[in-house]
Scaffold this motif. Structure first.
Motif, PDB file in Angstrom:
ATOM      1  N   VAL A 148       0.833  -1.199   0.000  1.00  0.00           N
ATOM      2  CA  VAL A 148       0.000   0.000   0.000  1.00  0.00           C
ATOM      3  C   VAL A 148       0.871   1.253   0.000  1.00  0.00           C
ATOM      4  O   VAL A 148       1.718   1.431   0.896  1.00  0.00           O
ATOM      5  N   ARG A 149       0.679   2.109  -0.976  1.00  0.00           N
ATOM      6  CA  ARG A 149       1.507   3.296  -1.137  1.00  0.00           C
ATOM      7  C   ARG A 149       1.509   4.180   0.107  1.00  0.00           C
ATOM      8  O   ARG A 149       2.563   4.613   0.572  1.00  0.00           O
ATOM      9  N   SER A 150       0.329   4.463   0.674  1.00  0.00           N
ATOM     10  CA  SER A 150       0.258   5.347   1.831  1.00  0.00           C
ATOM     11  C   SER A 150       1.009   4.766   3.022  1.00  0.00           C
ATOM     12  O   SER A 150       1.659   5.494   3.786  1.00  0.00           O
ATOM     13  N   SER A 151       0.946   3.448   3.192  1.00  0.00           N
ATOM     14  CA  SER A 151       1.647   2.796   4.292  1.00  0.00           C
ATOM     15  C   SER A 151       3.156   2.871   4.094  1.00  0.00           C
ATOM     16  O   SER A 151       3.912   3.188   5.026  1.00  0.00           O
ATOM     17  N   GLY A 152       3.616   2.601   2.873  1.00  0.00           N
ATOM     18  CA  GLY A 152       5.040   2.703   2.584  1.00  0.00           C
ATOM     19  C   GLY A 152       5.552   4.116   2.748  1.00  0.00           C
ATOM     20  O   GLY A 152       6.673   4.341   3.228  1.00  0.00           O
ATOM     21  N   LYS A 153       4.746   5.093   2.362  1.00  0.00           N
ATOM     22  CA  LYS A 153       5.154   6.488   2.504  1.00  0.00           C
ATOM     23  C   LYS A 153       5.321   6.861   3.968  1.00  0.00           C
ATOM     24  O   LYS A 153       6.243   7.602   4.339  1.00  0.00           O
ATOM     25  N   GLU A 154       4.451   6.351   4.839  1.00  0.00           N
ATOM     26  CA  GLU A 154       4.579   6.619   6.271  1.00  0.00           C
ATOM     27  C   GLU A 154       5.892   6.059   6.816  1.00  0.00           C
ATOM     28  O   GLU A 154       6.514   6.658   7.701  1.00  0.00           O
ATOM     29  N   VAL A 155       6.314   4.909   6.309  1.00  0.00           N
ATOM     30  CA  VAL A 155       7.605   4.342   6.717  1.00  0.00           C
ATOM     31  C   VAL A 155       8.736   5.305   6.353  1.00  0.00           C
ATOM     32  O   VAL A 155       9.626   5.580   7.168  1.00  0.00           O
ATOM     33  N   LEU A 156       8.703   5.834   5.143  1.00  0.00           N
ATOM     34  CA  LEU A 156       9.753   6.740   4.693  1.00  0.00           C
ATOM     35  C   LEU A 156       9.728   8.052   5.463  1.00  0.00           C
ATOM     36  O   LEU A 156      10.792   8.614   5.776  1.00  0.00           O
ATOM     37  N   ILE A 157       8.539   8.543   5.778  1.00  0.00           N
ATOM     38  CA  ILE A 157       8.440   9.762   6.578  1.00  0.00           C
ATOM     39  C   ILE A 157       9.017   9.531   7.967  1.00  0.00           C
ATOM     40  O   ILE A 157       9.703  10.396   8.530  1.00  0.00           O
ATOM     41  N   THR A 158       8.760   8.350   8.531  1.00  0.00           N
ATOM     42  CA  THR A 158       9.337   8.007   9.831  1.00  0.00           C
ATOM     43  C   THR A 158      10.862   8.041   9.771  1.00  0.00           C
ATOM     44  O   THR A 158      11.523   8.545  10.691  1.00  0.00           O
ATOM     45  N   LEU A 159      11.431   7.527   8.685  1.00  0.00           N
ATOM     46  CA  LEU A 159      12.883   7.544   8.537  1.00  0.00           C
ATOM     47  C   LEU A 159      13.405   8.965   8.413  1.00  0.00           C
ATOM     48  O   LEU A 159      14.403   9.330   9.056  1.00  0.00           O
ATOM     49  N   VAL A 160      12.761   9.784   7.591  1.00  0.00           N
ATOM     50  CA  VAL A 160      13.212  11.176   7.422  1.00  0.00           C
ATOM     51  C   VAL A 160      13.122  11.930   8.738  1.00  0.00           C
ATOM     52  O   VAL A 160      14.034  12.692   9.097  1.00  0.00           O
ATOM     53  N   ASP A 161      12.042  11.734   9.484  1.00  0.00           N
ATOM     54  CA  ASP A 161      11.917  12.379  10.802  1.00  0.00           C
ATOM     55  C   ASP A 161      13.044  11.924  11.727  1.00  0.00           C
ATOM     56  O   ASP A 161      13.593  12.729  12.499  1.00  0.00           O
ATOM     57  N   HIS A 162      13.403  10.642  11.653  1.00  0.00           N
ATOM     58  CA  HIS A 162      14.491  10.105  12.476  1.00  0.00           C
ATOM     59  C   HIS A 162      15.825  10.750  12.090  1.00  0.00           C
ATOM     60  O   HIS A 162      16.608  11.153  12.962  1.00  0.00           O
ATOM     61  N   LEU A 163      16.077  10.881  10.795  1.00  0.00           N
ATOM     62  CA  LEU A 163      17.310  11.511  10.326  1.00  0.00           C
ATOM     63  C   LEU A 163      17.367  12.975  10.754  1.00  0.00           C
ATOM     64  O   LEU A 163      18.433  13.485  11.149  1.00  0.00           O
ATOM     65  N   TYR A 164      16.232  13.655  10.689  1.00  0.00           N
ATOM     66  CA  TYR A 164      16.174  15.061  11.080  1.00  0.00           C
ATOM     67  C   TYR A 164      16.458  15.219  12.575  1.00  0.00           C
ATOM     68  O   TYR A 164      17.217  16.098  12.996  1.00  0.00           O
ATOM     69  N   ALA A 165      15.872  14.332  13.384  1.00  0.00           N
ATOM     70  CA  ALA A 165      16.097  14.389  14.830  1.00  0.00           C
ATOM     71  C   ALA A 165      17.571  14.126  15.166  1.00  0.00           C
ATOM     72  O   ALA A 165      18.147  14.786  16.043  1.00  0.00           O
ATOM     73  N   LEU A 166      18.182  13.182  14.454  1.00  0.00           N
ATOM     74  CA  LEU A 166      19.606  12.900  14.692  1.00  0.00           C
ATOM     75  C   LEU A 166      20.459  14.088  14.306  1.00  0.00           C
ATOM     76  O   LEU A 166      21.441  14.414  14.988  1.00  0.00           O
ATOM     77  N   ALA A 167      20.127  14.758  13.210  1.00  0.00           N
ATOM     78  CA  ALA A 167      20.898  15.915  12.762  1.00  0.00           C
ATOM     79  C   ALA A 167      20.795  17.052  13.788  1.00  0.00           C
ATOM     80  O   ALA A 167      21.793  17.713  14.104  1.00  0.00           O
ATOM     81  N   LEU A 168      19.591  17.273  14.321  1.00  0.00           N
ATOM     82  CA  LEU A 168      19.417  18.306  15.354  1.00  0.00           C
ATOM     83  C   LEU A 168      20.222  17.966  16.600  1.00  0.00           C
ATOM     84  O   LEU A 168      20.846  18.842  17.218  1.00  0.00           O
ATOM     85  N   SER A 169      20.220  16.692  16.974  1.00  0.00           N
ATOM     86  CA  SER A 169      20.951  16.265  18.149  1.00  0.00           C
ATOM     87  C   SER A 169      22.441  16.499  17.987  1.00  0.00           C
ATOM     88  O   SER A 169      23.126  16.942  18.926  1.00  0.00           O
ATOM     89  N   GLN A 170      22.959  16.238  16.806  1.00  0.00           N
ATOM     90  CA  GLN A 170      24.375  16.446  16.537  1.00  0.00           C
ATOM     91  C   GLN A 170      24.737  17.924  16.567  1.00  0.00           C
ATOM     92  O   GLN A 170      25.812  18.310  17.020  1.00  0.00           O
ATOM     93  N   GLU A 171      23.820  18.776  16.102  1.00  0.00           N
ATOM     94  CA  GLU A 171      24.067  20.220  16.107  1.00  0.00           C
ATOM     95  C   GLU A 171      24.143  20.755  17.529  1.00  0.00           C
ATOM     96  O   GLU A 171      24.896  21.682  17.815  1.00  0.00           O
ATOM     97  N   ARG A 172      23.383  20.155  18.437  1.00  0.00           N
ATOM     98  CA  ARG A 172      23.349  20.612  19.818  1.00  0.00           C
ATOM     99  C   ARG A 172      24.514  20.078  20.640  1.00  0.00           C
ATOM    100  O   ARG A 172      24.779  20.566  21.739  1.00  0.00           O
ATOM    101  N   THR A 173      25.189  19.056  20.108  1.00  0.00           N
ATOM    102  CA  THR A 173      26.310  18.476  20.840  1.00  0.00           C
ATOM    103  C   THR A 173      27.563  19.335  20.624  1.00  0.00           C
ATOM    104  O   THR A 173      27.980  19.553  19.492  1.00  0.00           O
ATOM    105  N   PRO A 174      28.133  19.860  21.713  1.00  0.00           N
ATOM    106  CA  PRO A 174      29.305  20.736  21.556  1.00  0.00           C
ATOM    107  C   PRO A 174      30.523  19.968  21.073  1.00  0.00           C
ATOM    108  O   PRO A 174      30.643  18.776  21.230  1.00  0.00           O
TER     109      PRO A 174
END
Length: 205
Positions: free
Chosen positions: A179-205
């Protein structure tokens, strides 16, 4: 799997002029878990597939327990594309699942920003190698449990996390790769995870 249909586009849409971010994403997992199906269902272009009919040469080599009815196999990789928003597009590479093609994974991982590990609860042990290689390459990933017909209540996400010995910071989701909508949610979850990791790295001195 059943006959549920994916929401495939009727024509190939052009990339928008505003797109300035292309992310390479790899879909990995064991043989027959649904990687080709996932790429095919979410891709907005006609996906490149390298599926071939399985022959007697694979008997005794490919482990088909639980997927006895499968008669094709990916011999190189699958490729698709999906635009998430006006500025971001994902390039999807589906890796072959059989052990004899694992040597291709190292090249597929080159330049990859994140990955989806697709899991079939009937053969969870088939996911261990994928997780091991991603951790070895320090590649962020999410785990998507492809719920086959009748599998909805077999194992909870928490039970699967424990079986795969996953850290708490690895996102897990249920999906239906058809199902396209279900697969898209998986990819959005991954992008959100990558974004959160990038923010975390920016905050790490």
């Amino acid at each position: 799997m059943g006959s549920a249909t994916s929401e495939l586009p009727s024509q190939r849409p052009p990339l928008a002029d505003a797109v300035d971010t292309g992310l390479k994403i790899v879909v990995v997992g064991g043989f027959g878990v649904g990687k080709t199906t996932l790429v095919r269902s979410v891709s907005e272009i006609r996906p490149l597939n390298t599926e071939e009919l399985m022959t007697q040469a694979g008997q005794g080599v490919d482990v088909t327990a639980g997927v006895e009815r499968k008669n094709t196999t990916t011999v190189a990789f699958d490729f698709g594309r999906i635009t998430l928003n006006e500025r971001m597009v994902l390039y999807l590479f589906g890796a072959p699942g059989q052990e004899r093609f694992w040597f291709l994974w190292e090249r597929l991982f080159s330049g990859t920003l994140g990955a989806v590990v697709l899991v079939d609860t009937r053969r969870m042990e088939e996911s261990w190698y994928a997780i091991d290689r991603l951790e070895h390459h320090n590649t962020p990933f999410v785990v998507a449990v492809n719920r086959f017909d009748g599998d909805e209540n077999r194992f909870s996400l928490e039970e699967i996390r424990q079986a795969l010995a996953l850290n708490r910071d690895v996102p897990m989701v249920d999906c239906d790769a058809r199902v396209r909508s279900s697969g898209k949610e998986v990819l959005i979850t991954l992008v959100d995870h990558l974004y959160a990791l990038a923010l975390s790295q920016e905050r790490t001195p």
